[in-house]
Design a protein around this motif. Sequence first.
Motif, PDB file in Angstrom:
ATOM      1  N   ALA A 314       8.604   8.904  16.912  1.00 23.98           N
ATOM      2  CA  ALA A 314       7.825   8.732  18.248  1.00 23.98           C
ATOM      3  C   ALA A 314       7.204   9.924  18.710  1.00 23.98           C
ATOM      4  O   ALA A 314       7.050  10.079  19.739  1.00 23.98           O
ATOM      5  CB  ALA A 314       9.258   8.421  19.195  1.00 23.98           C
ATOM      6  N   ILE A 318       6.700  11.502  22.462  1.00 23.65           N
ATOM      7  CA  ILE A 318       7.121  12.909  22.817  1.00 23.65           C
ATOM      8  C   ILE A 318       5.907  13.682  23.260  1.00 23.65           C
ATOM      9  O   ILE A 318       6.156  14.271  24.522  1.00 23.65           O
ATOM     10  CB  ILE A 318       7.829  13.352  21.607  1.00 23.65           C
ATOM     11  CG1 ILE A 318       8.783  12.599  21.070  1.00 23.65           C
ATOM     12  CG2 ILE A 318       8.324  14.780  21.936  1.00 23.65           C
ATOM     13  CD1 ILE A 318      10.081  12.412  21.709  1.00 23.65           C
ATOM     14  N   LEU A 330      15.223   7.891  15.470  1.00 19.99           N
ATOM     15  CA  LEU A 330      15.624   8.613  14.230  1.00 19.99           C
ATOM     16  C   LEU A 330      16.178   9.853  14.679  1.00 19.99           C
ATOM     17  O   LEU A 330      16.680  10.756  13.779  1.00 19.99           O
ATOM     18  CB  LEU A 330      14.281   8.911  13.537  1.00 19.99           C
ATOM     19  CG  LEU A 330      13.472   7.662  13.161  1.00 19.99           C
ATOM     20  CD1 LEU A 330      12.293   8.044  12.459  1.00 19.99           C
ATOM     21  CD2 LEU A 330      14.367   6.601  12.490  1.00 19.99           C
ATOM     22  N   CYS A 335      16.135  11.914  11.243  1.00 18.52           N
ATOM     23  CA  CYS A 335      15.270  13.226  11.520  1.00 18.52           C
ATOM     24  C   CYS A 335      15.947  14.220  11.865  1.00 18.52           C
ATOM     25  O   CYS A 335      16.512  14.161  12.953  1.00 18.52           O
ATOM     26  CB  CYS A 335      14.265  12.819  12.395  1.00 18.52           C
ATOM     27  SG  CYS A 335      12.993  14.060  12.544  1.00 18.52           S
ATOM     28  N   GLY A 342       8.824  13.734  11.328  1.00 15.24           N
ATOM     29  CA  GLY A 342       7.567  14.023  12.215  1.00 15.24           C
ATOM     30  C   GLY A 342       7.493  15.327  12.541  1.00 15.24           C
ATOM     31  O   GLY A 342       8.174  16.301  12.487  1.00 15.24           O
ATOM     32  N   MET A 345       9.602  17.871  14.799  1.00 18.44           N
ATOM     33  CA  MET A 345      10.924  18.394  14.490  1.00 18.44           C
ATOM     34  C   MET A 345      10.845  19.472  13.393  1.00 18.44           C
ATOM     35  O   MET A 345      11.753  20.192  12.910  1.00 18.44           O
ATOM     36  CB  MET A 345      11.752  17.135  13.707  1.00 18.44           C
ATOM     37  CG  MET A 345      13.127  17.547  13.302  1.00 18.44           C
ATOM     38  SD  MET A 345      14.259  18.052  14.842  1.00 18.44           S
ATOM     39  CE  MET A 345      14.950  16.441  15.268  1.00 18.44           C
ATOM     40  N   CYS A 352      11.080  18.113  19.671  1.00 19.88           N
ATOM     41  CA  CYS A 352      12.125  17.777  18.934  1.00 19.88           C
ATOM     42  C   CYS A 352      13.207  18.887  18.127  1.00 19.88           C
ATOM     43  O   CYS A 352      14.309  18.664  18.374  1.00 19.88           O
ATOM     44  CB  CYS A 352      11.718  16.688  17.698  1.00 19.88           C
ATOM     45  SG  CYS A 352      11.034  15.340  18.539  1.00 19.88           S
TER      46      CYS A 352
HETATM   47  S1  SF4 Z   1       9.853  14.198  14.927  1.00 19.73           S
HETATM   48 FE1  SF4 Z   1      11.775  13.083  14.557  1.00 19.73          FE
HETATM   49  S2  SF4 Z   1      13.243  12.944  16.285  1.00 19.73           S
HETATM   50 FE2  SF4 Z   1      10.895  13.757  16.825  1.00 19.73          FE
HETATM   51  S3  SF4 Z   1       9.848  11.740  17.607  1.00 19.73           S
HETATM   52 FE3  SF4 Z   1       9.361  12.049  15.197  1.00 19.73          FE
HETATM   53  S4  SF4 Z   1      11.003  11.048  14.089  1.00 19.73           S
HETATM   54 FE4  SF4 Z   1      11.652  10.990  16.313  1.00 19.73          FE
END
Ligand code: SF4
Length: 360
Positions: A314, A318, A330, A335, A342, A345, A352
Amino acid sequence: MKHIQEYRDSRLSRRIIEQIAAVSDRNIRIMEVCGTHTVSIFRNGIRTVLPENVSLISGPGCPVCVTDQREIDTAIALAEQENVIIATFGDLIRVPGTFSSLQSEQAAGRDIRIVYSTFDAITLAKENPGKNVVFLGIGFETTAPTIAASVLAAEKAGITNYFVYSAHKLMPPALEALMDLGVSRIDGFLLPGHVSVIIGTKAYAEFFEKYRIPCVITGFEPVDILQALFNLTEMINTGLPRLENGYPRAVTEAGNTGAIEIMYSVFEPCDASWRGIGRISGSGLRFRPDYASFDAKAYFDPYVPEAMPPRGCACGDILTGTLTPPECPLYKKKCTPVNPVGPCMVSSEGTCAAYYKYHD
Ligand code: SF4
């Protein structure tokens, strides 16, 4: 206030928090655009001391996070070229592309080096005359001038095996796009400190006049941020928006004109794709024709198909403030910082990653 300790003064911070509570009479949502602000807000516990009706949402201010999936794939495609050394700042190598990451490519034997400055990349080019060194130009107005300066230095030194993949992003057009997108309610902006040191307050004037939304440029210490939040809260509650420079010890009206001149002597604005936002007119930088010989994309012309972001990630939501990390299915499950899905993170400035580290 002259000394940094004064910007960390807890008594002063408490007084400003009380002032914020005193003027808060409705639910408001303030976007902190900059990833460094996101981290500072968490590290100093600022979210936890604000009145319940003041929400902070994170925006698209982490350069690695807003790098489009296809740009990551392009960086990987450049790494796959014969006789190429990729030089990059650290965070980027762990960002997953569609089928691989720079880290996986490095493990597979591609020559990918982490550098700490653009001039390290130039040194690499000098030390490896039989190779082509490609520096990955990811970042905002803060980074682009130093990368432009490296191109000028390479030209002056007659270095012909140094290239830059320019995937830079410009901040003011992104603010406009966020407002036009309208996917999340934003009542005011905490504007980035580092970018503003370069572009100055005047760079936001057109944006402010168009949207008349409260905006405060601020620094990174708790008192800086709290004072900016108080000013924004007051503006929002009184309905009297201003564009304010809350970081005058570092930001001027005109910005760093020398850096701007260097940046625009090498690059010119172009359209660019942002993760989560899409294509934004005039929000990127490409090489001017005079410096086309340094343009890695033009020189290597890698074939890179349309890309799909990681399944279930997502990050797009975000970066537009539509979701918070815990709302991603996730988050903390599939994640984590050790196994990021993604870019939000991966990067130390990613929302994240900041939630993971500081949010209970
Ligand atoms: S980095 Fe990870 S926690 Fe953040 S939106 Fe992407 S999948 Fe979700």
